[in-house]
Enzyme design. Structure first.
Site, PDB file in Angstrom:
ATOM      1  N   LYS A 112      -7.935 -21.215  10.026  1.00 27.53           N
ATOM      2  CA  LYS A 112      -8.977 -21.055   9.006  1.00 27.53           C
ATOM      3  C   LYS A 112      -9.973 -19.953   9.359  1.00 27.53           C
ATOM      4  O   LYS A 112     -10.616 -19.387   8.480  1.00 27.53           O
ATOM      5  CB  LYS A 112      -9.664 -22.382   8.744  1.00 27.53           C
ATOM      6  CG  LYS A 112      -8.722 -23.349   8.051  1.00 27.53           C
ATOM      7  CD  LYS A 112      -9.375 -24.615   7.582  1.00 27.53           C
ATOM      8  CE  LYS A 112      -8.422 -25.451   6.757  1.00 27.53           C
ATOM      9  NZ  LYS A 112      -7.266 -25.979   7.522  1.00 27.53           N
TER      10      LYS A 112
HETATM   11  C1  LIG Z   1      -6.011 -26.319   7.078  1.00 28.10           C
HETATM   12  C2  LIG Z   1      -4.894 -26.414   8.026  1.00 28.10           C
HETATM   13  C3  LIG Z   1      -3.548 -26.479   7.589  1.00 28.10           C
HETATM   14  C4  LIG Z   1      -3.154 -26.526   6.131  1.00 28.10           C
HETATM   15  O1  LIG Z   1      -3.416 -25.330   5.429  1.00 28.10           O
HETATM   16  P1  LIG Z   1      -3.457 -25.320   3.834  1.00 28.10           P
HETATM   17  O2  LIG Z   1      -3.887 -23.949   3.470  1.00 28.10           O
HETATM   18  O3  LIG Z   1      -4.471 -26.367   3.447  1.00 28.10           O
HETATM   19  O4  LIG Z   1      -2.098 -25.653   3.340  1.00 28.10           O
HETATM   20  C5  LIG Z   1      -2.560 -26.500   8.557  1.00 28.10           C
HETATM   21  N1  LIG Z   1      -2.854 -26.524   9.869  1.00 28.10           N
HETATM   22  C6  LIG Z   1      -4.125 -26.469  10.325  1.00 28.10           C
HETATM   23  C7  LIG Z   1      -4.379 -26.510  11.784  1.00 28.10           C
HETATM   24  C8  LIG Z   1      -5.199 -26.397   9.425  1.00 28.10           C
HETATM   25  O5  LIG Z   1      -6.454 -26.370   9.882  1.00 28.10           O
END
Ligand SMILES: *Cc1c(COP(=O)(O)O)cnc(C)c1O
Length: 463
Positions: A112
């Site tokens: 993120k």
């Molecule tokens: C948010 C997140 C995901 C999922 O991503 P999306 O864009 O919501 O599909 C997968 N792995 C981690 C570690 C995350 O923080």
């Protein structure tokens, strides 16, 4: 470049307005009217460029002149300078034909950061231009809150408030939020659950007067600005394994469908992608939807990969809109049905369209643990549980004709208990965070009461 809502009843907006709006006012999600096209030659040229350079090439057509070139280039440079790894998102070969794209080298060790570091700079810049301030309020069960706090700390036009359920996030996750002592950062430990946190935040967005009084803004995964930033690493990694001269496939650990939708966007822009594989944990609403044609919610089951524990997958609405020839009436009726009965059906034609681009698979907690263990034994590579969901599913979907790139979305040290239980190896924190247990914390414990929370926020904002 104009952006339209999937539900067809909100005004068309330019890039800056779409980013500041987050959700469209008709409840839909913004999408570009057309996909910018990159030439094969331009894609091939990315092989010798820095991550930031390529990021500018991919992002600028979406911004379409609304931010001055030098300013946008500078923001991109700074966003990715916060990643200690020189290539920002490095790729390693795990086994023949199977590559891992490491997206966890940012300040909070999860993917993120890649989007949030840039989005924060863009939002702050837009506010400066407009002579405004804004307040960001979010609820978190872990990853999103820390990525947002790291990105928005010390930005001059923003106050950020993050609610987490008191006592229900891991030590590392809490400290990644509460040890950020900048004045514009406010951590609230709520006496309640994650659902209580989410409900409080949702109600604030529905309270028009309160929302206006603090210029409330959201940065959750439906924000178009986050998706745009995530398109970049599909290009950089594909080029690293032979694109555009040969097609590649991706497997993406999926929750809200933001990350994998960025892969779909890359394909629409001209990247030669064979399959995009959706990997879910046992919260597998997407697998069920694509195999049965019925999108049906059920309760959330807690798993070892908590950032993928979702009940609905918000960004999937964007794919439905694209697969159904941008018929917004159809989307409105599906979303009404979802709100009323917790389900909707996907027509044959959309399903066929989706299966041209996507495949789907799931990994149970047991399979995830086994994958962490076997991968460590075979290659000495330590996966976090989210990335291991991806690797498990990728191995089932591998095809010798196409290299497979699996996205590693978190650093194993972010989930030490699950990793140690599976592999008997304790993953240590990278240098940037190694003293996190010694830093002091700033956090307010508050009751689960909308009045108290709203008053707390109002009295600490200057928007
Ligand atoms: C948010 C997140 C995901 C999922 O991503 P999306 O864009 O919501 O599909 C997968 N792995 C981690 C570690 C995350 O923080």
């Amino acid at each position: 470049m104009k952006y339209i809502s999937t539900r067809g009843q909100a005004p068309e907006l330019g890039f800056c307005d779409a980013v500041m709006a987050g959700l469209a006012e008709d409840g839909g999600l913004y999408l570009p009217k057309t996909w910018p096209q990159l030439e094969k030659q331009q894609i091939a040229g990315m092989a010798n460029k820095s991550y930031a350079h390529t990021a500018y090439e991919i992002i600028s057509p979406f911004v379409d002149g609304e931010i001055e070139e030098t300013v946008l280039r500078e923001m991109i440079e700074q966003a990715y300078a916060s990643f200690p790894h020189p290539s920002v998102a490095p790729i390693i070969e795990l086994e023949p034909g199977h590559f891992i794209l490491e997206l966890f080298h940012g300040p909070t060790l999860a993917f993120k950061d890649v989007a949030m570091q840039l989005l924060a700079r863009i939002v702050d810049h837009i506010l400066t231009q407009r002579g405004q301030r804004a307040t960001i309020v979010g609820a978190t069960s872990g990853d999103t809150g820390s990525a947002a706090i790291e990105a928005f700390r010390n930005r001059s036009n923003i106050d950020i408030f993050i609610l987490h359920p008191h006592g229900r996030v891991s030590d590392v996750q809490r400290r990644q939020m509460t040890t950020i002592l900048d004045e514009n950062v406010h951590n609230i430990a709520l006496e309640g659950s994650f659902d209580d946190c989410q409900k409080l935040v949702k109600d604030m967005f529905l309270n028009v007067q309160f929302k206006k009084s603090i210029n409330l803004t959201g940065v959750n995964s439906i924000n178009w600005g986050r998706i745009v930033a995530q398109i970049v690493y599909y290009f950089t990694s594909a080029v690293a394994v032979g694109a555009p001269h040969r097609p590649v496939s991706f497997t993406v650990p999926t929750g809200n469908f933001g990350d994998i939708f960025a892969g779909y966007a890359a394909k629409q822009m001209g990247l030669n992608i064979n399959k995009l594989v959706i990997a879910t944990n046992s919260n597998d609403i997407l697998r069920r939807a694509l195999t049965t044609g019925t999108y049906q919610t059920s309760g959330v089951k807690p798993t070892q990969s908590p950032s993928m524990d979702i009940q609905i997958s918000s960004n999937f609405e964007r794919l439905l809109f694209e697969a159904g020839n941008k018929n917004s009436d159809e989307i409105r009726s599906k979303m009404n049905s979802l709100a009323q009965s917790g389900a909707f059906s996907i027509d044959e034609q959309s399903l066929a369209q989706i299966s041209k681009n996507f495949a789907v698979g799931s990994s149970s907690d047991k399979e995830t643990s086994t994958t962490i263990k076997s991968t460590y034994e075979q290659s000495g590579y330590l996966l976090d549980p989210h990335s291991a969901v991806g690797v498990h599913v990728a191995r089932q979907q591998m095809d010798a004709n196409f290299p497979m790139i699996t996205l590693a979305t978190a650093h194993p040290a972010k989930f030490p208990d699950a990793v140690q239980a599976a592999s008997s190896v304790f993953p240590s924190l990278p240098p940037l965070l190694s003293d996190i247990h010694d830093r002091s914390e700033k956090c307010e414990l508050l009751a689960n009461d909308p009045q108290i929370i709203q008053e707390y926020i109002r009295s600490r904002t200057s928007a």
